[in-house]
Design a protein around this motif. Structure first.
Motif, PDB file in Angstrom:
ATOM      1  N   ASP A  17       0.875  -1.175   0.000  1.00 57.49           N
ATOM      2  CA  ASP A  17       0.000   0.000   0.000  1.00 57.49           C
ATOM      3  C   ASP A  17       0.915   1.228   0.000  1.00 57.49           C
ATOM      4  OD1 ASP A  17      -2.307   1.443   0.002  1.00 57.49           O
ATOM      5  OD2 ASP A  17      -2.759   1.151   2.119  1.00 57.49           O
ATOM      6  N   TYR A  18       1.292   1.660  -1.204  1.00 51.83           N
ATOM      7  CA  TYR A  18       2.282   2.725  -1.308  1.00 51.83           C
ATOM      8  C   TYR A  18       1.690   3.979  -1.950  1.00 51.83           C
ATOM      9  CZ  TYR A  18       2.947   2.484  -6.398  1.00 51.83           C
ATOM     10  OH  TYR A  18       2.764   2.574  -7.756  1.00 51.83           O
ATOM     11  N   ILE A  19       2.406   5.089  -1.782  1.00 50.57           N
ATOM     12  CA  ILE A  19       2.034   6.357  -2.422  1.00 50.57           C
ATOM     13  C   ILE A  19       3.282   6.938  -3.080  1.00 50.57           C
ATOM     14  CG2 ILE A  19       0.075   6.970  -0.960  1.00 50.57           C
ATOM     15  CD1 ILE A  19       1.964   8.596   0.781  1.00 50.57           C
ATOM     16  N   THR A  79       2.907   5.205   6.623  1.00 49.69           N
ATOM     17  CA  THR A  79       3.901   6.131   7.159  1.00 49.69           C
ATOM     18  C   THR A  79       3.402   7.573   7.134  1.00 49.69           C
ATOM     19  OG1 THR A  79       5.677   4.689   6.359  1.00 49.69           O
ATOM     20  CG2 THR A  79       6.300   6.943   6.912  1.00 49.69           C
ATOM     21  N   ALA A  80       2.553   7.873   6.166  1.00 50.78           N
ATOM     22  CA  ALA A  80       2.108   9.261   5.955  1.00 50.78           C
ATOM     23  C   ALA A  80       1.257   9.770   7.110  1.00 50.78           C
ATOM     24  CB  ALA A  80       1.323   9.360   4.650  1.00 50.78           C
ATOM     25  N   ARG A  81       1.458  11.029   7.463  1.00 48.31           N
ATOM     26  CA  ARG A  81       0.646  11.724   8.459  1.00 48.31           C
ATOM     27  C   ARG A  81       0.031  12.945   7.775  1.00 48.31           C
ATOM     28  NH1 ARG A  81       1.354   7.546  10.112  1.00 48.31           N
ATOM     29  NH2 ARG A  81       2.224   6.830  12.109  1.00 48.31           N
ATOM     30  N   PHE A  82      -1.105  12.725   7.138  1.00 48.90           N
ATOM     31  CA  PHE A  82      -1.717  13.776   6.331  1.00 48.90           C
ATOM     32  C   PHE A  82      -2.335  14.864   7.216  1.00 48.90           C
ATOM     33  CE2 PHE A  82      -2.115   9.999   3.491  1.00 48.90           C
ATOM     34  CZ  PHE A  82      -1.303  10.466   2.473  1.00 48.90           C
ATOM     35  N   ASN A  83      -2.175  16.122   6.802  1.00 48.23           N
ATOM     36  CA  ASN A  83      -2.783  17.229   7.533  1.00 48.23           C
ATOM     37  C   ASN A  83      -4.210  17.465   7.027  1.00 48.23           C
ATOM     38  OD1 ASN A  83      -2.609  18.670   5.106  1.00 48.23           O
ATOM     39  ND2 ASN A  83      -0.853  19.881   5.755  1.00 48.23           N
ATOM     40  N   LYS A  84      -4.831  18.553   7.453  1.00 44.41           N
ATOM     41  CA  LYS A  84      -6.228  18.804   7.097  1.00 44.41           C
ATOM     42  C   LYS A  84      -6.433  18.998   5.601  1.00 44.41           C
ATOM     43  CE  LYS A  84      -5.957  23.810   7.883  1.00 44.41           C
ATOM     44  NZ  LYS A  84      -6.515  24.957   8.651  1.00 44.41           N
ATOM     45  N   HIS A  85      -5.362  19.337   4.881  1.00 47.04           N
ATOM     46  CA  HIS A  85      -5.456  19.496   3.427  1.00 47.04           C
ATOM     47  C   HIS A  85      -5.137  18.199   2.688  1.00 47.04           C
ATOM     48  CE1 HIS A  85      -5.952  23.788   3.837  1.00 47.04           C
ATOM     49  NE2 HIS A  85      -4.842  23.895   4.523  1.00 47.04           N
ATOM     50  N   GLY A  86      -4.873  17.132   3.457  1.00 48.39           N
ATOM     51  CA  GLY A  86      -4.511  15.864   2.824  1.00 48.39           C
ATOM     52  C   GLY A  86      -3.068  15.825   2.377  1.00 48.39           C
ATOM     53  N   ILE A  87      -2.214  16.638   3.008  1.00 42.62           N
ATOM     54  CA  ILE A  87      -0.811  16.740   2.618  1.00 42.62           C
ATOM     55  C   ILE A  87       0.087  16.162   3.704  1.00 42.62           C
ATOM     56  CG2 ILE A  87       1.063  18.356   2.051  1.00 42.62           C
ATOM     57  CD1 ILE A  87      -1.120  18.149  -0.074  1.00 42.62           C
ATOM     58  N   TRP A  88       1.093  15.424   3.293  1.00 43.38           N
ATOM     59  CA  TRP A  88       2.155  14.965   4.188  1.00 43.38           C
ATOM     60  C   TRP A  88       3.487  15.324   3.553  1.00 43.38           C
ATOM     61  CZ3 TRP A  88       5.463  10.353   3.508  1.00 43.38           C
ATOM     62  CH2 TRP A  88       6.358  10.180   4.582  1.00 43.38           C
ATOM     63  N   ARG A  89       4.358  15.920   4.327  1.00 50.71           N
ATOM     64  CA  ARG A  89       5.642  16.356   3.807  1.00 50.71           C
ATOM     65  C   ARG A  89       6.770  15.710   4.608  1.00 50.71           C
ATOM     66  NH1 ARG A  89       6.449  20.568   0.713  1.00 50.71           N
ATOM     67  NH2 ARG A  89       4.384  21.351   1.230  1.00 50.71           N
ATOM     68  N   HIS A  90       7.714  15.134   3.884  1.00 51.05           N
ATOM     69  CA  HIS A  90       8.935  14.635   4.517  1.00 51.05           C
ATOM     70  C   HIS A  90      10.098  15.414   3.931  1.00 51.05           C
ATOM     71  CE1 HIS A  90      11.627  11.901   6.568  1.00 51.05           C
ATOM     72  NE2 HIS A  90      12.314  11.757   5.442  1.00 51.05           N
ATOM     73  N   GLU A  91      10.698  16.247   4.796  1.00 45.38           N
ATOM     74  CA  GLU A  91      11.722  17.181   4.346  1.00 45.38           C
ATOM     75  C   GLU A  91      11.125  18.047   3.227  1.00 45.38           C
ATOM     76  OE1 GLU A  91      15.091  14.694   3.509  1.00 45.38           O
ATOM     77  OE2 GLU A  91      15.487  14.348   5.640  1.00 45.38           O
ATOM     78  N   PHE A  98       3.695  14.614  -0.323  1.00 39.91           N
ATOM     79  CA  PHE A  98       2.784  13.557  -0.729  1.00 39.91           C
ATOM     80  C   PHE A  98       1.361  14.029  -0.455  1.00 39.91           C
ATOM     81  CE2 PHE A  98       6.765  11.558   0.169  1.00 39.91           C
ATOM     82  CZ  PHE A  98       6.878  10.492  -0.710  1.00 39.91           C
ATOM     83  N   SER A  99       0.417  13.539  -1.242  1.00 37.30           N
ATOM     84  CA  SER A  99      -0.978  13.938  -1.062  1.00 37.30           C
ATOM     85  C   SER A  99      -1.880  12.720  -1.130  1.00 37.30           C
ATOM     86  CB  SER A  99      -1.392  14.932  -2.154  1.00 37.30           C
ATOM     87  OG  SER A  99      -2.787  15.142  -2.131  1.00 37.30           O
ATOM     88  N   LYS A 100      -2.895  12.691  -0.254  1.00 38.39           N
ATOM     89  CA  LYS A 100      -3.854  11.587  -0.303  1.00 38.39           C
ATOM     90  C   LYS A 100      -4.713  11.663  -1.561  1.00 38.39           C
ATOM     91  CE  LYS A 100      -6.188  12.259   3.455  1.00 38.39           C
ATOM     92  NZ  LYS A 100      -7.244  12.183   4.511  1.00 38.39           N
ATOM     93  N   HIS A 101      -4.643  12.819  -2.263  1.00 37.37           N
ATOM     94  CA  HIS A 101      -5.414  12.997  -3.499  1.00 37.37           C
ATOM     95  C   HIS A 101      -4.584  12.645  -4.735  1.00 37.37           C
ATOM     96  CE1 HIS A 101      -8.224  14.876  -0.838  1.00 37.37           C
ATOM     97  NE2 HIS A 101      -7.380  15.837  -0.539  1.00 37.37           N
ATOM     98  N   GLY A 102      -3.370  12.185  -4.539  1.00 38.79           N
ATOM     99  CA  GLY A 102      -2.533  11.752  -5.659  1.00 38.79           C
ATOM    100  C   GLY A 102      -1.689  12.871  -6.231  1.00 38.79           C
ATOM    101  N   THR A 103      -2.053  13.358  -7.399  1.00 40.64           N
ATOM    102  CA  THR A 103      -1.254  14.353  -8.103  1.00 40.64           C
ATOM    103  C   THR A 103      -1.470  15.756  -7.526  1.00 40.64           C
ATOM    104  OG1 THR A 103      -2.978  14.827  -9.732  1.00 40.64           O
ATOM    105  CG2 THR A 103      -1.450  13.015 -10.225  1.00 40.64           C
ATOM    106  N   VAL A 153      -9.265  19.605  -5.294  1.00 38.38           N
ATOM    107  CA  VAL A 153      -9.998  19.263  -4.071  1.00 38.38           C
ATOM    108  C   VAL A 153      -9.930  20.411  -3.070  1.00 38.38           C
ATOM    109  CG1 VAL A 153     -10.067  17.732  -2.069  1.00 38.38           C
ATOM    110  CG2 VAL A 153      -9.709  16.779  -4.353  1.00 38.38           C
ATOM    111  N   MET A 154      -8.738  20.975  -2.882  1.00 40.85           N
ATOM    112  CA  MET A 154      -8.576  22.080  -1.939  1.00 40.85           C
ATOM    113  C   MET A 154      -9.468  23.261  -2.299  1.00 40.85           C
ATOM    114  SD  MET A 154      -4.469  22.113  -1.136  1.00 40.85           S
ATOM    115  CE  MET A 154      -4.611  23.624  -0.168  1.00 40.85           C
TER     116      MET A 154
END
Length: 245
Positions: free
Chosen positions: A46-48, A63-75, A79-84, A91-92
């Motif tokens: 189950d990857y993104i 691993t992802a910890r999405f914020n209220k906008h569906g965004i997770w940032r590592h450095e 990454f987005s739960k909405h894909g592209t 969506v935003m």
């Protein structure tokens, strides 16, 4: 079967240890030069993939910890739960209260958004309008767009009401109040402004918008005991002097 399980273990370890990994890192973990081999293994997980850096980074969804906008940032990688990025922007904008300017979106996402916004506008997935000289992006759905535009216009009106001098006076007075008085005062100022007041007062006084809304609702509901905002017995106890003999 044993070799297959081992390959899954290797790619999982790589993603778990590093949180994210590039294609080259995954190839090295699997000891292969084939992108297709890597993708075959990833498809079983189950990857993104990242919506920044041309999608060249990968992570496990757990691993992802999405914020209220569906965004997770590592450095610097997003990454987005909405894909592209394109889907994320749509969506935003669709769920926003007052639409977004390109600058506002860039501040949230920390990536270039102009190209994706141009494509979405051309496809009529979103709409772009100039409000007070600034382009704002609204939902492509007419009813939602109208609500967003009205809210944006009202917020601009509120901004013009609370000038810098008034802000300073509000903040000085606010600092003299206790917690309950602050909440009620914030609610009162929001009521004076009307639509958009909760957001404006929250930003002006550095409060959570829910706190302002709670104060406003208490005032409207008549739940405030103005004679007992400070409970009896509060404050420093008086000291009785012993009478001299």
């Amino acid at each position: 079967m044993k070799n297959k399980d081992l390959s899954f273990e290797k790619i999982s370890i790589c993603l778990n240890d590093n949180k994210i990994a590039s294609m080259d890192q995954l190839k090295n973990a699997l000891k292969t030069t084939s992108r297709m081999t890597v993708f075959r293994k990833l498809e079983k997980l189950d990857y993104i993939s990242s919506c920044s850096h041309s999608g060249k980074y990968y992570a496990l969804k757990k691993t992802a910890r999405f914020n209220k906008h569906g965004i997770w940032r590592h450095e610097s990688v997003m990454f987005s739960k909405h894909g592209t990025l394109k889907n994320t922007l749509k969506v935003m904008i669709d769920v926003s209260v007052e639409g977004f300017t390109a600058t506002e979106l860039k501040e949230i996402l920390k990536v270039k958004v102009e190209d994706s916004l141009y494509i979405l506008t051309k496809e009529k997935a979103i709409k772009r309008k100039k409000i007070s000289g600034i382009f704002v992006y609204f939902s492509g759905k007419t009813k939602t767009e109208k609500k967003q535009e009205l809210t944006r216009t009202d917020c601009l009106r509120v901004n013009s009401i609370i000038n810098d001098d008034l802000k300073a006076e509000l903040i000085i007075f606010f600092s003299t109040l206790d917690e309950k008085q602050r909440r009620l005062y914030a609610g009162y100022e929001s009521l004076k402004i009307g639509r958009g007041g909760d957001k404006m007062i929250a930003e002006t006084l550095n409060l959570d918008r829910k706190t302002v809304a709670k104060g406003r609702q208490e005032l409207l509901g008549g739940k405030v005991d103005f004679d007992n905002i400070r409970k009896p017995g509060g404050g420093r106890k008086s000291i009785k002097k012993n009478s001299s003999k």
